[in-house]
Design an enzyme around this catalytic site. Structure first.
Site, PDB file in Angstrom:
ATOM      1  N   HIS A 143      -8.148   8.239  30.018  1.00 12.54           N
ATOM      2  CA  HIS A 143      -6.830   8.596  30.541  1.00 12.54           C
ATOM      3  C   HIS A 143      -6.915   9.861  31.394  1.00 12.54           C
ATOM      4  O   HIS A 143      -6.295   9.946  32.461  1.00 12.54           O
ATOM      5  CB  HIS A 143      -5.845   8.793  29.389  1.00 12.54           C
ATOM      6  CG  HIS A 143      -5.528   7.532  28.645  1.00 12.54           C
ATOM      7  ND1 HIS A 143      -4.254   7.029  28.517  1.00 12.54           N
ATOM      8  CD2 HIS A 143      -6.324   6.656  27.988  1.00 12.54           C
ATOM      9  CE1 HIS A 143      -4.276   5.902  27.810  1.00 12.54           C
ATOM     10  NE2 HIS A 143      -5.531   5.665  27.474  1.00 12.54           N
TER      11      HIS A 143
ATOM     12  N   ASP B  93       1.693  10.478  30.803  1.00 14.64           N
ATOM     13  CA  ASP B  93       1.075   9.249  30.322  1.00 14.64           C
ATOM     14  C   ASP B  93       2.132   8.401  29.629  1.00 14.64           C
ATOM     15  O   ASP B  93       2.844   8.868  28.738  1.00 14.64           O
ATOM     16  CB  ASP B  93      -0.053   9.600  29.353  1.00 14.64           C
ATOM     17  CG  ASP B  93      -1.048   8.469  29.156  1.00 14.64           C
ATOM     18  OD1 ASP B  93      -0.603   7.333  28.899  1.00 14.64           O
ATOM     19  OD2 ASP B  93      -2.258   8.714  29.249  1.00 14.64           O
TER      20      ASP B  93
END
Length: 485
Positions: free
Chosen positions: A22, A120
């Site tokens: 990520h 995110d």
């Protein structure tokens, strides 16, 4: 990238989930924002900022907050739910405080107040907290559009009775509940959380993944690291559920400049590139199962014997924490003994450089989305052995939709490994499909391509949001009310 000239007041806080894949993806995104002229604050966890080589620049800075876990916590895949819960309940408090302070800006450092958050998408609290403070927030998903759509379709799968599975059910049974995938999706291709949900209403993990996926519809927009040429149908089915959708990938291929430093949590072994220089064209099998996959010693042995039996040189990424409790030195010795001079083992590799190397003939991968995109851009055939979450559906697209590789899910047998590696290395049809997809994706990221146009539209969208936010931030009473909470 031919970007718009952004207003100096536009300042984006980029907040990835604190796991390697990520962070890497969202750093590429931050690089694009910098190229467009925006200011960027990149938010790490304290734990990861200590590991990453993060150097700030005039319009980029790194800050961190505690993730709420003890220093000695392993933060590995087996306890990922603990990390997610700690972020939501503990890190969110520090995050709120940081955001409130960033509303003031930093005159000495040359950074204006934060005017937009891109968080995110699996951390829905990060979007909510920003909006509560009056900062417009976007959700960024680092996984594929096809997996996002599968998560979004969970209520439909339950309604149709396609979930939950029962013990002994045929995993090759077709699944009809994910729109656009009725002709090829099987039970075994659904995200891994779907396999263990005997009681969906009381399955915490399933509720979590559906919850943060549906929550993206509350954000100002959903941002996906994908290309229209790869996932046009999935994007079309997602769009009605979101306020806006931006398909802006593959981000690593969007700009010739290097990504902003501070992403890798593993030290890359550049020596493997020199080793590849000594190998023949398309003769090497590159093996990497990503930053989180854990395998048993028995699985390691099957992979090793299969790779040796395939008969090609191989470059294998074996993280120290990858094979149960086994010692990495012992594993390296086993590979060296089995592969003799034909094998090279590293703890971490500069993957994009490896995949574009002339000596690499195929990629044995976990089908994580970053790896899938990197192979797609370089036109490298794949053999997919997915481990969890979105990797299951990504591998189905590789084998059954794009036909750029083979799907080896749910099998770990030396004979199958050897057979599929040989086929991926030798099949002209697979290689032709992989190279055709690469050409399409490269058109998407070139000037005038769909991803480049979408990134430009996204920057304009952020600038517009920031203009409104700046007007509010100039109200001293407004800012004080949040800074003093």
């Amino acid at each position: 990238m031919d970007m718009v000239a952004a207003t100096p007041a536009a300042h984006v806080l980029v907040f990835p989930c604190p796991v390697h894949g990520h962070i890497t993806c969202m750093l590429h995104f931050a690089t694009g924002l910098l190229a467009a002229g925006l200011h960027v604050t990149f938010l790490h966890s304290d734990h990861n900022l200590r590991r990453a080589a993060a150097a700030s620049s005039p319009r980029l800075r790194y800050v961190s907050i505690p993730d709420g876990l003890p220093v000695e916590h392993p933060r590995d895949v087996g306890r990922i739910v603990e990390l997610m819960e700690s972020l939501k309940t503990k890190a969110s408090v520090a995050y709120r405080s940081l955001l409130a302070s960033l509303l003031l800006g930093d005159a000495t450092g040359g950074f204006p107040p934060v005017t937009c958050v891109v968080a995110d998408g699996i951390m829905s609290f990060a979007v909510d907290v920003a909006e509560e403070l009056g900062i417009p927030a976007l959700a960024f998903r680092t996984d594929s559009a096809c997996s996002f759509l599968a998560y979004l379709s969970l209520p439909r799968l339950l309604e149709l009775g396609e979930l939950p599975f029962k013990d002994g059910d045929d995993l090759d049974e077709p699944v009809r509940g994910v729109p656009g995938m009725e002709s090829f999706l099987r039970r075994r291709d659904l995200p891994s959380q779907c396999r263990d949900c005997s009681d969906p209403d009381n399955d915490p993990l399933l509720q979590i993944v559906y919850g943060f996926t549906a929550h993206s519809g509350n954000a100002r927009a959903l941002v996906l690291n994908t290309a229209a040429s790869m996932e046009r149908a999935a994007l079309a089915h997602i769009a009605p559920h979101m306020r806006d959708v931006f398909a802006i990938g593959p981000l690593h291929a969007m700009s010739p400049t290097a990504p902003a430093a501070g992403g890798s949590l593993w030290r890359e072994d550049d020596g493997c590139l020199a080793w590849l220089d000594g190998q023949a064209d398309r003769s090497v099998v590159y093996v990497s199962l990503g930053s989180l996959t854990v395998i048993s010693l028995e699985q390691f042995t099957e992979f090793l014997h299969g790779l040796v039996a395939a008969g090609y040189p191989f470059l294998w990424v074996l993280r120290p924490d990858m094979v149960g409790a086994s010692q990495s030195a012992t594993l390296r010795e086993a590979v060296a003994a089995a592969g003799k001079s034909k094998a090279r083992v590293v703890e971490w590799a500069p993957q994009r450089g490896v995949l574009r190397h002339r000596a690499v003939g195929c990629f044995l991968t976990h089908a994580g989305w970053n790896s899938t995109l990197e192979a797609a851009v370089e036109g490298v055939p794949m053999v997919c052995w997915p481990f969890f979450t979105d990797q299951q559906i990504n591998s189905r697209f590789v084998g059954g939709v794009w036909r750029t590789g083979l799907d080896m899910k749910d099998v770990c047998d030396a004979a199958v490994v050897a057979r599929m590696v040989r086929e991926a290395m030798e099949s002209g049809q697979i290689r032709a499909s992989a190279q055709a997809l690469a050409r399409e994706v490269r058109r998407d990221v070139a000037d005038g391509g769909s991803s480049t146009a979408e990134f430009k539209r996204l920057v304009e969208f952020i600038v517009e949001l920031s203009t409104t936010a700046v007007a509010a931030i100039k109200d001293e009473e407004y800012v004080a009310s949040y800074v003093n909470i």
